[in-house]
Write an enzyme that holds these catalytic residues in place. Sequence first.
Site, mmCIF file in Angstrom:
data_model
loop_
_atom_site.group_PDB
_atom_site.id
_atom_site.type_symbol
_atom_site.label_atom_id
_atom_site.label_comp_id
_atom_site.label_asym_id
_atom_site.label_seq_id
_atom_site.Cartn_x
_atom_site.Cartn_y
_atom_site.Cartn_z
ATOM 1 N N GLU A 29 0.472 -1.219 -0.038
ATOM 2 C CA GLU A 29 0.146 0.433 0.398
ATOM 3 C C GLU A 29 0.259 1.135 0.271
ATOM 4 O O GLU A 29 2.166 1.011 0.473
ATOM 5 C CB GLU A 29 -1.098 0.120 1.026
ATOM 6 C CG GLU A 29 -0.562 0.250 2.025
ATOM 7 C CD GLU A 29 -0.981 -0.285 3.624
ATOM 8 O OE1 GLU A 29 -2.493 -1.265 3.330
ATOM 9 O OE2 GLU A 29 -0.985 -0.003 4.831
ATOM 10 N N CYS A 53 6.116 1.660 14.843
ATOM 11 C CA CYS A 53 5.856 1.708 14.004
ATOM 12 C C CYS A 53 4.878 2.886 14.067
ATOM 13 O O CYS A 53 4.088 3.556 14.929
ATOM 14 C CB CYS A 53 4.929 1.185 12.098
ATOM 15 S SG CYS A 53 4.398 2.644 11.351
#
Length: 158
Positions: free
Chosen positions: A64, A118
């Site tokens: 993505e 993240c």
Amino acid sequence: MRGSPVHRQAQKDYRWEGVDRLAYKEEGSAPFKDISRQVLIADENLACELRYFEMAAGGYSTLERHEHVHGVMILRGRGHCLVGNEVRAVAERDLVTIPPWTWHQFRAAAGEPLGFLCMVNAKRDKPQLPSEDELAAIYQNPRVAAFLDGRMAELDGA
């Protein structure tokens, strides 16, 4: 007191006190395999969110791209990541920056899980998946094609 707890004690197996282990995404929303997420810090007073993703051996995240930047630190295991048209081997303590609008994906090695922190914007756009034409263009790079097809041994020169 508003916002996140001041302290969340680490537990076994890359878990944290009071943090739920969640599904990575809704099943069928995008291709992925054997991955979970934990939202570690999501405080309204911060402009970012810190998450922990973990994939089982051989698992992978979705291919993505987004408008926002990602800051990633590998905490556990080994694998590979795709950022743009580059495939890199990753291991514990490695850092990866994913620029805006850049195709990306992480894959765990066959023999061990891959876990990473993240950091992203707290307010962010939804992921975009490649169109058929974009995916065909991405597959033009043989190293990227090997990565996307899970042919990890080819990436390591085995």
